[in-house]
Write a protein that holds these residues in place. Structure first.
Motif, PDB file in Angstrom:
ATOM      1  N   SER A   1       9.859  25.884  36.147  1.00  0.00           N
ATOM      2  CA  SER A   1       8.786  26.733  35.652  1.00  0.00           C
ATOM      3  C   SER A   1       9.060  28.245  35.978  1.00  0.00           C
ATOM      4  O   SER A   1       8.450  28.947  35.450  1.00  0.00           O
ATOM      5  N   SER A   2       9.677  28.476  37.128  1.00  0.00           N
ATOM      6  CA  SER A   2       9.940  30.011  37.628  1.00  0.00           C
ATOM      7  C   SER A   2      10.807  30.467  36.468  1.00  0.00           C
ATOM      8  O   SER A   2      10.871  31.814  36.280  1.00  0.00           O
TER       9      SER A   2
ATOM     10  N   TYR B   1       9.168  31.200  33.467  1.00  0.00           N
ATOM     11  CA  TYR B   1       8.370  32.474  33.526  1.00  0.00           C
ATOM     12  C   TYR B   1       9.208  33.583  33.552  1.00  0.00           C
ATOM     13  O   TYR B   1       8.789  34.662  32.701  1.00  0.00           O
ATOM     14  N   ASN B   2      10.370  33.614  34.063  1.00  0.00           N
ATOM     15  CA  ASN B   2      11.435  34.687  33.986  1.00  0.00           C
ATOM     16  C   ASN B   2      11.727  35.208  32.439  1.00  0.00           C
ATOM     17  O   ASN B   2      11.967  36.216  31.966  1.00  0.00           O
TER      18      ASN B   2
ATOM     19  N   PHE C   1       8.527  36.536  30.748  1.00  0.00           N
ATOM     20  CA  PHE C   1       8.494  37.849  30.934  1.00  0.00           C
ATOM     21  C   PHE C   1       9.315  38.848  30.409  1.00  0.00           C
ATOM     22  O   PHE C   1       9.210  40.070  30.145  1.00  0.00           O
TER      23      PHE C   1
ATOM     24  N   SER D   1       7.432  35.206  23.903  1.00  0.00           N
ATOM     25  CA  SER D   1       6.937  35.192  25.319  1.00  0.00           C
ATOM     26  C   SER D   1       5.915  34.212  25.362  1.00  0.00           C
ATOM     27  O   SER D   1       5.890  33.295  26.402  1.00  0.00           O
TER      28      SER D   1
ATOM     29  N   LEU E   1       6.060  30.928  27.627  1.00  0.00           N
ATOM     30  CA  LEU E   1       4.861  30.536  28.265  1.00  0.00           C
ATOM     31  C   LEU E   1       3.944  29.297  28.186  1.00  0.00           C
ATOM     32  O   LEU E   1       3.598  28.662  29.171  1.00  0.00           O
TER      33      LEU E   1
ATOM     34  N   MET F   1       5.865  26.554  30.036  1.00  0.00           N
ATOM     35  CA  MET F   1       5.444  26.593  31.359  1.00  0.00           C
ATOM     36  C   MET F   1       3.992  26.087  31.619  1.00  0.00           C
ATOM     37  O   MET F   1       4.237  25.547  32.563  1.00  0.00           O
TER      38      MET F   1
ATOM     39  N   ASN G   1      -0.969  27.434  36.981  1.00  0.00           N
ATOM     40  CA  ASN G   1      -0.307  28.128  37.797  1.00  0.00           C
ATOM     41  C   ASN G   1      -0.683  29.985  37.223  1.00  0.00           C
ATOM     42  O   ASN G   1      -0.991  30.252  36.483  1.00  0.00           O
TER      43      ASN G   1
ATOM     44  N   LYS H   1       0.872  32.763  37.996  1.00  0.00           N
ATOM     45  CA  LYS H   1       1.652  33.747  37.426  1.00  0.00           C
ATOM     46  C   LYS H   1       1.430  33.582  35.962  1.00  0.00           C
ATOM     47  O   LYS H   1       1.735  34.527  35.031  1.00  0.00           O
ATOM     48  N   ALA H   2       1.647  32.318  35.532  1.00  0.00           N
ATOM     49  CA  ALA H   2       1.652  32.085  34.061  1.00  0.00           C
ATOM     50  C   ALA H   2       0.174  32.465  33.494  1.00  0.00           C
ATOM     51  O   ALA H   2       0.132  33.085  32.466  1.00  0.00           O
TER      52      ALA H   2
ATOM     53  N   LEU I   1       0.342  36.254  33.160  1.00  0.00           N
ATOM     54  CA  LEU I   1       1.177  36.778  31.985  1.00  0.00           C
ATOM     55  C   LEU I   1       0.396  36.593  30.630  1.00  0.00           C
ATOM     56  O   LEU I   1       0.706  37.424  29.744  1.00  0.00           O
TER      57      LEU I   1
END
Length: 887
Positions: free
Chosen positions: A651-652, A655-656, A659, A670, A674, A677, A684, A686-687, A690
């Motif tokens: 998932s990280s 995300y990158n 992003f 994007s 996402l 993810m 999550n 961070k998700a 974003l």
């Protein structure tokens, strides 16, 4: 003073043998004691000149071998037919004397043999065969340090000559001791490194059992028995000794050379594992079994439990093959022959090695009321650090970062299946501890995906053992040994990286206490850095400390922007031992040191250096992606992160990718990344953030406000507060916008985006003086010329301070870094509109909208003047924003 060696002053005779005399001397230039060996006699059947040439050749080669368990040769002197070797002086006794005068435990004997094997392994790696390995050529000091000496008749690997010509009388003890020779050397056959292995076996057997494996008697009698008889198995003479040790002793004494397959390096590793296991109060030598009571809330992480439906219980059962004794016909014979050839090819080529991606869960401690809380923390940290370092130190193993694991377990604390999927792990290692005030029962479990049902987890292997809570070095070494036993299919667990050196127990205890303080409590302080610096000064071979030092130093630098922390880190790395300084781990440290402070070219050089040193493919891909992203090369960054994702679907990394697309201005791609993810980790943080940013940029203001309010209630970071304030301003709720913008700046006053949002809102509300003060702070902020966002913030600050020329220059720098970015196009439109360049403003507005920037962003006051242009009015109508210019 010796006339032939004027640099040295002889003090006394230390001893003499068949090859010459050894003197203790002082090196007058370097003011150190040395041993000088003066060679006196030629080898039989050779002239003096041939002997000197032979000795010089071997000595020069040996002088290049630098190992702590081999006596170092400093210099060679050959003058007037007199040859002398200047060597390291090691105040010690021979192994024979040490055995006769010292009572040693089994663990101490193992330690001596491990050192002996390590030194021999280094000689063999340098293509040197000792050929005269015996107790009198092995030195031991009072501290138990061991060194091999007297390579006087050593040979190079590949030298086809026999060693020590042996006459019928076998009276050759003068040049090689028959009591410790291999059968092939006694028979004057060609020898290789396996001859030394046999000699090592005799020494090891005699040290452990207390008697020579081939008995007593004359030289001739013992030599004949070495060639003809098999010694009694050590297990019959060493009661209650691990079979792993007695079997190893006998393997070294196998007579047929082709069947003597051990190497000194393998022997060293096996002895290390046996020694570490013996340090435990209890040794668990049972076969791997399934995790007991796995369906009864057995603790696997700090708060995680696995339900019985999630984990399939399996037992590892040996497979047996049946051999057929008769061939039915010629066709069957040919089939078998083909099968043998195919099997042999597979055996020699080896199976394809697959990288394992490991999660190390924080050990859990249960039912330990007798143990002090501080001691509990130290034991947990010692086990955790040992496991993490073992993974880092193993080729084809990748350690998933703790930050990444924490992000998932925070949202899904009871779901290891979700954790495995989200981080792309192949294996999860869990640890359960149950302690009293003397020792802990430690249980390691290795969890993998069920082959038949990837939605469930299987206990692949488990180890249970006892650890004394006061000996942290023992906890560390034994944890790594037991971890290696979880992977019987991998021979190189914890062997491919740095060789572990002994660490003072007090220093290691101090390090573990600090590790617990930093990792467990988040104490990334200057005091912690100073304390760790002192520990590394005392114990420079505490390799794990360098990574921790780098994390603390860079964290302090980002908080303070004080270069002294970077200088401290650089000095620490420069002063680290050569083994670390030229390792893959130092290259990784150097990469983060360079990249985190924006020295891109140095970071790129460190990537190349890391490749040369053997850093794994995934780490290299992540490094390359990070540099590309930092440089604003977002298209290339997407490709690099995608390559990394193909290796470890996590998932990280998704995300990158999302992003990077967001920075590129491609909001559709994007959002697609996402969405993938969020399917993997729906809640999550961070998700969600974003996604809220995408809604904000697309103009879905109500959705953005709702999302950011939820995020702020849970996390309340300065960025989220600032974005919520921005969302309210786009919704023309300026009082609420101002309140959140102030909270964001209070939380992080150095963040230029926070300052810019606050300044803009103050300006909209007519607070011009306050707004200009905030704009000036943006201009005065530290430079980050490789980031397009830095130039955009700068260009807007200059614009509002009526410095139009500097504003345009900064904008052009941003365009060079990110020419196709929608955010850059939007900012360009805003600046051109404010400066009255309406045609350029409309062109940039079209570009921004084509890059999916939300049309609502053009409702801000900066674009009011564009409503005088028909092209802009039509553009707003085309994007369903006709009311923008209606009044």
């Amino acid at each position: 003073m010796d006339k032939s060696l004027p640099q040295y002053t002889r003090e006394r005779l230390l001893g003499e043998g068949g090859m010459g005399k050894v003197y203790l001397a002082t090196d007058n230039q370097l003011q150190r004691q040395v041993a000088i060996k003066e060679l006196t006699a030629p080898i039989k059947n050779q002239t003096q000149g041939e002997n000197v040439d032979l000795v010089l050749k071997e000595a020069r080669l040996l002088a290049r071998v630098n190992h702590r368990n081999i006596i170092q040769i400093y210099n060679i002197h050959d003058q007037d037919g007199k040859t002398s070797l200047v060597m390291e002086y090691f105040k010690s006794k021979t192994l024979t004397q040490f055995q006769n005068e010292t009572i040693t435990t089994l663990v101490q004997k193992l330690d001596l043999l491990t050192q002996l094997a390590a030194g021999l392994a280094q000689a063999h790696r340098s293509d040197i065969i000792h050929c005269d390995l015996k107790p009198t050529n092995i030195l031991v000091n009072e501290q138990g340090e061991l060194k091999i000496t007297d390579f006087g008749i050593a040979r190079l690997t590949g030298n086809k000559k026999t060693v020590s010509p042996i006459h019928q009388s076998l009276d050759t003890a003068e040049y090689g001791c028959l009591f410790f020779m291999s059968p092939e050397q006694i028979k004057q056959q060609v020898v290789d490194y396996r001859s030394d292995i046999f000699s090592l076996g005799i020494i090891a057997y005699q040290l452990m059992v207390g008697s020579h494996p081939f008995g007593k008697g004359s030289t001739l009698e013992v030599a004949n028995r070495i060639c003809q008889q098999t010694p009694e198995h050590a297990k019959n003479l060493m009661i209650a000794t691990p079979s792993a040790l007695t079997d190893l002793l006998m393997e070294m004494l196998i007579k047929p050379v082709e069947e003597r397959t051990l190497t000194a390096n393998i022997i060293e590793n096996r002895l290390s594992h046996i020694r570490a296991a013996l340090l435990q109060a209890d040794i668990n030598e049972q076969a791997t079994t399934m995790l007991p009571n796995i369906d009864k809330n057995f603790a696997l992480s700090s708060s995680a439990k696995i339900e019985s439906s999630q984990v399939s219980k399996v037992l590892l059962k040996p497979q047996h093959k049946q051999a057929k004794n008769k061939l039915i016909n010629v066709a069957l014979s040919l089939c078998i022959l083909c099968l043998v050839i195919a099997t042999s090819f597979w055996f020699y080529s080896g199976p394809e090695i697959t990288t394992k991606y490991l999660v190390i869960l924080k050990p859990t401690l249960t039912n330990s009321p007798l143990m002090a809380p501080m001691q509990q923390d130290l034991v947990i940290s010692a086990v955790e650090d040992a496991l993490r370092q073992a993974v880092i130190n193993t080729e084809n193993m990748y350690l998933v970062s703790q930050r990444e694991v924490n992000a998932i377990t925070k949202v899904y604390p009871n779901d290891l299946r979700k954790l495995k999927q989200a981080v792309g792990a192949s294996d999860i290692i869990s640890t359960a501890l149950e302690c009293d005030n003397n020792r802990c029962k430690v249980s390691f479990s290795r969890l993998i995906a069920n082959v038949n049902n990837t939605e469930s987890l299987v206990v692949k292997s488990e180890k249970n053992w006892l650890a004394p809570i006061e000996k942290f070095n023992v906890i560390y070494s034994t944890s790594q040994t037991q971890f290696a036993s979880l992977y019987p299919e991998l021979a190189e667990v914890n062997q491919s990286g740095l060789l572990q050196r002994p660490i003072n127990e007090d220093d290691y205890r101090d390090y573990i206490a600090l590790y617990s303080q930093v990792r467990g409590q988040g104490d990334y302080s200057a005091a912690s850095l100073t304390e760790l610096e002192a520990i590394l000064a005392r114990s420079p071979y505490l390799y794990a400390g360098y990574r921790l030092y780098r994390n603390i130093a860079l964290d302090l630098y980002f908080d303070s922007q004080d270069n002294k922390y970077l200088n401290k880190l650089n000095i620490i790395l420069e002063n680290s031992p050569p083994e670390y300084r030229f390792s893959i781990y130092e290259a990784i440290d150097r990469f983060w040191l360079a990249s985190d402070i924006g020295e891109t070219e140095k970071a790129k050089l460190q990537i190349n250096e890391a490749k040369k040193r053997g850093v794994d493919t995934l780490t290299i891909s992540e490094f390359e992606a990070y540099i590309l992203f930092s440089n604003g090369e977002y298209k290339k960054a997407v490709n690099a992160y995608s390559n990394a994702f193909n290796l470890r679907p996590s998932s990280s990394l998704l995300y990158n990718i999302a992003f990077s697309y967001w920075r590129l201005g491609d909001l559709v791609k994007s959002k697609n990344a996402l969405s993938k993810m969020l399917k993997m980790v729906p809640n999550n943080y961070k998700a969600q953030r974003l996604q809220a940013n995408i809604w904000l940029l697309q103009g879905n203001i109500e959705l953005a406000i709702t999302a950011f309010k939820k995020i702020v209630d849970e996390e309340s970071s300065s960025t989220d507060l600032s974005n919520l304030g921005l969302a309210y301003s786009l919704n023309k709720q300026y009082i609420k916008s101002l309140a959140y913008a102030k909270l964001a700046v209070d939380k992080n006053p150095k963040n230029t985006i926070n300052l810019l949002n606050l300044a803009d809102i103050e300006l909209i509300l007519g607070n011009i003086r306050i707004a200009k003060a905030h704009y000036q702070k943006i201009i005065d902020a530290p430079e980050n010329k490789q980031q397009y966002r830095y130039w955009l913030d700068l260009s807007l600050a200059y614009l509002h301070l009526n410095k139009s020329k500097l504003s345009i220059e900064s904008l052009n720098n941003a365009k060079k870094l990110a020419p196709d970015n929608g955010e850059v196009a939007y900012t360009s439109s805003l600046i051109y509109s404010s400066l009255g360049e309406f045609t350029s403003a409309v062109v940039e507005a079209k570009k921004a909208l084509n890059n999916k920037v939300g049309v609502v962003w053009f409702n801000l006051p900066w674009f009011d003047k564009l409503c005088e242009k028909q092209d802009f009015k039509q553009l707003m109508m085309n994007y369903d924003n006709a009311l923008r210019c209606s009044t």
